[in-house]
Design a protein around this motif. Sequence first.
Motif, PDB file in Angstrom:
ATOM      1  N   ALA A 108       1.356  -1.213   0.188  1.00  0.00           N
ATOM      2  CA  ALA A 108      -0.378  -0.183  -0.382  1.00  0.00           C
ATOM      3  C   ALA A 108       0.832   1.134  -0.109  1.00  0.00           C
ATOM      4  CB  ALA A 108      -0.508  -0.104   0.926  1.00  0.00           C
ATOM      5  N   TYR A 109       1.894   1.693   0.917  1.00  0.00           N
ATOM      6  CA  TYR A 109       2.639   2.338   0.807  1.00  0.00           C
ATOM      7  C   TYR A 109       3.829   1.816   0.270  1.00  0.00           C
ATOM      8  CZ  TYR A 109      -1.226   4.227   3.729  1.00  0.00           C
ATOM      9  OH  TYR A 109      -2.297   4.354   4.181  1.00  0.00           O
ATOM     10  N   ARG A 110       5.180   2.255  -0.669  1.00  0.00           N
ATOM     11  CA  ARG A 110       5.523   2.219  -1.009  1.00  0.00           C
ATOM     12  C   ARG A 110       6.616   3.411  -1.845  1.00  0.00           C
ATOM     13  NH1 ARG A 110       7.449  -2.844  -4.486  1.00  0.00           N
ATOM     14  NH2 ARG A 110       5.588  -4.008  -3.534  1.00  0.00           N
ATOM     15  N   ALA A 111       8.361   3.368  -1.545  1.00  0.00           N
ATOM     16  CA  ALA A 111       8.769   5.053  -1.976  1.00  0.00           C
ATOM     17  C   ALA A 111       9.902   4.534  -3.672  1.00  0.00           C
ATOM     18  CB  ALA A 111      10.155   4.756  -0.744  1.00  0.00           C
ATOM     19  N   VAL A 112       9.208   4.890  -4.385  1.00  0.00           N
ATOM     20  CA  VAL A 112       9.763   4.993  -5.884  1.00  0.00           C
ATOM     21  C   VAL A 112      10.728   5.589  -6.281  1.00  0.00           C
ATOM     22  CG1 VAL A 112       8.779   4.483  -8.469  1.00  0.00           C
ATOM     23  CG2 VAL A 112       7.240   3.766  -6.454  1.00  0.00           C
ATOM     24  N   SER A 113      11.519   5.121  -5.347  1.00  0.00           N
ATOM     25  CA  SER A 113      12.945   6.433  -5.641  1.00  0.00           C
ATOM     26  C   SER A 113      13.761   5.212  -5.804  1.00  0.00           C
ATOM     27  CB  SER A 113      12.643   7.237  -4.423  1.00  0.00           C
ATOM     28  OG  SER A 113      14.171   7.806  -4.470  1.00  0.00           O
ATOM     29  N   ASP A 114      15.147   6.652  -6.457  1.00  0.00           N
ATOM     30  CA  ASP A 114      16.215   5.243  -6.287  1.00  0.00           C
ATOM     31  C   ASP A 114      16.739   6.070  -4.852  1.00  0.00           C
ATOM     32  OD1 ASP A 114      16.235   5.123  -8.384  1.00  0.00           O
ATOM     33  OD2 ASP A 114      17.118   6.612  -9.939  1.00  0.00           O
ATOM     34  N   ASN A 115      16.857   7.128  -3.877  1.00  0.00           N
ATOM     35  CA  ASN A 115      17.548   6.888  -2.687  1.00  0.00           C
ATOM     36  C   ASN A 115      16.669   6.028  -2.008  1.00  0.00           C
ATOM     37  OD1 ASN A 115      17.863   8.448   0.096  1.00  0.00           O
ATOM     38  ND2 ASN A 115      16.692  10.377  -1.048  1.00  0.00           N
TER      39      ASN A 115
END
Length: 161
Positions: A108-115
């Motif tokens: 449900a909660y994701r960080a779509v990031s290269d960080n």
Amino acid sequence: MKKVLVLFTVLLAFLNISSLHAESPTLNDLSSKYTLNEGFIGQLYDSEKDKFYLRVDNIGQEFIYQTSLPQGLGSNDIGLDRGQLHATRLVQFRRVGNKLHLVEKNTAYRAVSDNKNEADSVAEAFASAILWAFPIVDSGDGWVLVDASEFILQDSHGVSR
């Protein structure tokens, strides 16, 4: 009365300890008597002891876990219709000591990031869930055999509600 309770408690403790030391079957023993159904997760049914085992050799690999109702109740008012699907979950197996956990990943909660720090922050803030802890009965190089008897008999669809 106190003596009876103490004796009963000691007897229960002894029975629990002796049952813990009962010899678990090995994959070789079981597969010599029963057929191991190969697949993404191997399955084996011991008809003598009425036990259902899973051979898992993809620990850590994500997969989709979904339950359904193969048959309905024949009443639309109840809402338990044949073929009804339950929640779709992204899960993976994780070995923890003498247990194999079936872990639902947070989708449900994701960080779509290269960080990496941002991704780690989201992973720590929104926990995964352990759906089941399977007892490991045998293991080898890259695989484990777990007793899944109670898991397959649970009401994972929530029919009793």
